[in-house]
Write an enzyme that holds these catalytic residues in place. Structure first.
Site, PDB file in Angstrom:
ATOM      1  N   ARG A   1      39.105  36.688  39.159  1.00 46.67           N
ATOM      2  CA  ARG A   1      39.872  37.676  40.731  1.00 46.67           C
ATOM      3  C   ARG A   1      38.585  38.481  40.847  1.00 46.67           C
ATOM      4  O   ARG A   1      38.597  39.959  40.597  1.00 46.67           O
ATOM      5  CB  ARG A   1      40.833  37.935  39.213  1.00 46.67           C
ATOM      6  CG  ARG A   1      41.684  37.295  38.953  1.00 46.67           C
ATOM      7  CD  ARG A   1      43.127  37.365  37.995  1.00 46.67           C
ATOM      8  NE  ARG A   1      43.650  38.552  37.754  1.00 46.67           N
ATOM      9  CZ  ARG A   1      44.781  38.988  37.535  1.00 46.67           C
ATOM     10  NH1 ARG A   1      45.069  38.583  36.719  1.00 46.67           N
ATOM     11  NH2 ARG A   1      45.361  40.033  38.277  1.00 46.67           N
TER      12      ARG A   1
ATOM     13  N   ASP B   1      38.100  42.312  42.725  1.00 46.19           N
ATOM     14  CA  ASP B   1      38.584  43.606  42.932  1.00 46.19           C
ATOM     15  C   ASP B   1      38.881  44.109  44.018  1.00 46.19           C
ATOM     16  O   ASP B   1      38.266  43.023  45.412  1.00 46.19           O
ATOM     17  CB  ASP B   1      37.566  44.452  42.775  1.00 46.19           C
ATOM     18  CG  ASP B   1      37.868  44.634  40.767  1.00 46.19           C
ATOM     19  OD1 ASP B   1      39.095  43.972  40.541  1.00 46.19           O
ATOM     20  OD2 ASP B   1      36.655  45.673  40.541  1.00 46.19           O
TER      21      ASP B   1
ATOM     22  N   TYR C   1      27.502  36.282  40.198  1.00 44.92           N
ATOM     23  CA  TYR C   1      27.713  37.221  41.797  1.00 44.92           C
ATOM     24  C   TYR C   1      26.448  37.800  43.089  1.00 44.92           C
ATOM     25  O   TYR C   1      25.622  37.563  41.959  1.00 44.92           O
ATOM     26  CB  TYR C   1      28.471  38.452  41.572  1.00 44.92           C
ATOM     27  CG  TYR C   1      30.359  38.612  41.330  1.00 44.92           C
ATOM     28  CD1 TYR C   1      31.355  38.719  42.173  1.00 44.92           C
ATOM     29  CD2 TYR C   1      30.051  38.161  39.640  1.00 44.92           C
ATOM     30  CE1 TYR C   1      32.452  38.720  41.928  1.00 44.92           C
ATOM     31  CE2 TYR C   1      31.793  37.700  39.274  1.00 44.92           C
ATOM     32  CZ  TYR C   1      32.205  37.951  40.324  1.00 44.92           C
ATOM     33  OH  TYR C   1      34.177  37.578  40.157  1.00 44.92           O
TER      34      TYR C   1
ATOM     35  N   ARG D   1      29.651  45.624  38.832  1.00 41.40           N
ATOM     36  CA  ARG D   1      29.338  46.702  39.899  1.00 41.40           C
ATOM     37  C   ARG D   1      28.522  47.732  38.565  1.00 41.40           C
ATOM     38  O   ARG D   1      28.127  49.001  39.245  1.00 41.40           O
ATOM     39  CB  ARG D   1      30.618  47.484  39.969  1.00 41.40           C
ATOM     40  CG  ARG D   1      31.293  46.252  41.150  1.00 41.40           C
ATOM     41  CD  ARG D   1      32.516  46.513  42.024  1.00 41.40           C
ATOM     42  NE  ARG D   1      32.420  48.095  42.202  1.00 41.40           N
ATOM     43  CZ  ARG D   1      34.070  48.458  42.243  1.00 41.40           C
ATOM     44  NH1 ARG D   1      34.956  47.490  41.404  1.00 41.40           N
ATOM     45  NH2 ARG D   1      34.502  49.821  42.762  1.00 41.40           N
TER      46      ARG D   1
END
Length: 258
Positions: free
Chosen positions: A49, A51, A109, A196
């Protein structure tokens, strides 16, 4: 009831994340509305999911329908409705037990940092512009502490009823091209803003704003305020989701060409 898998790519710039939310545009909202016109109401499961502002090159979605689909026709129709911001790269029938979220073994990622004095207009939606000089050595000293099983409480926005212990398989910075750094991380799962936050701390170390000797202390603190916040969302892309080896492909499968 047949189960289907869609492999998605999307530019997250115009969306408030993947998950459906009231009164804002989301990837899930656009996808399920497009599917509704073809299949009737369906509820999708998703591998990650993402952002608001986060992109995907390897997002995976699954859903169950009442009837068999003409996969090639549905795939063409989805892309005619969703392009250019969302692309359905493939649609195929899978085993009934398949679930895009719970069947996944790992997620990878990537994050891009543009490290030059002036911004690059062609990277403004996909890379964080950091004008200060960066040293990749200290950045990779940070990532060396990340690999393995740890409590990432200092790097996560805590969610009710969910822990912050995660196992990271690989994590490293690479010089992608002159002025461009690529961060890559693979884990079975991540907590909210974990990637992040690791990027932000790495960049702080690369700017010599954080001593790498402080990294164990930051981990041990278990406090979100101990790290360096979160890097901007637009530099992050869900790159790949890994699943157990599939059986012989279904004779009904179809793939889009690009």
């Amino acid at each position: 009831m047949p189960t289907y898998r869609i492999d998605l790519e999307y530019d997250g710039s115009g969306f408030h994340g993947y998950a459906r939310q009231p009164d804002v545009r989301t990837v899930q909202g656009d996808l399920e509305e497009a599917l509704f016109r073809l299949t009737g109401p369906v509820e999708t499961a998703v591998a990650g999911r993402t952002d608001a502002g986060v992109h995907a090159r390897g997002q995976v979605v699954s859903f169950v329908t009442k009837d068999l689909l003409d996969e090639a026709r549905v795939l063409r129709s989805l892309n005619s409705q969703l392009n250019p911001e969302i692309a359905a790269m493939s649609l195929r029938r899978v085993a009934p037990a398949f679930n895009a979220r719970f069947s996944a073994l790992s997620r990878t990622y990537r994050y891009l940092v543009w490290n030059r004095r002036f911004a690059d207009p062609f990277l403004r939606h996909t890379a964080w512009h950091v004008p200060d000089p960066l040293a990749i050595g200290p950045m990779n000293e940070v990532t060396a502490h990340v690999v393995g099983e740890h409590d990432f409480a200092s790097f996560c926005r805590k969610a009710e009823g969910r822990g912050t212990v995660r196992t990271v398989q690989t994590c490293r910075w690479f010089p992608e091209a002159e002025g461009l750094f690529r961060f890559e991380i693979t884990a079975s799962s991540f907590c909210h803003q974990m990637v992040r936050s690791i990027v932000a701390l790495s960049v702080a170390a690369g700017r010599r704003k954080v001593a790498t000797s402080d990294i164990p202390v930051i981990f041990a603190a278990g406090d979100r305020n101990a790290a360096r916040g979160a890097a901007p969302a637009h530099g992050l892309t869900l790159w790949e989701v890994a699943y157990p080896a599939a059986p012989v492909p279904s004779p009904w499968s179809s793939t889009a060409t690009s």
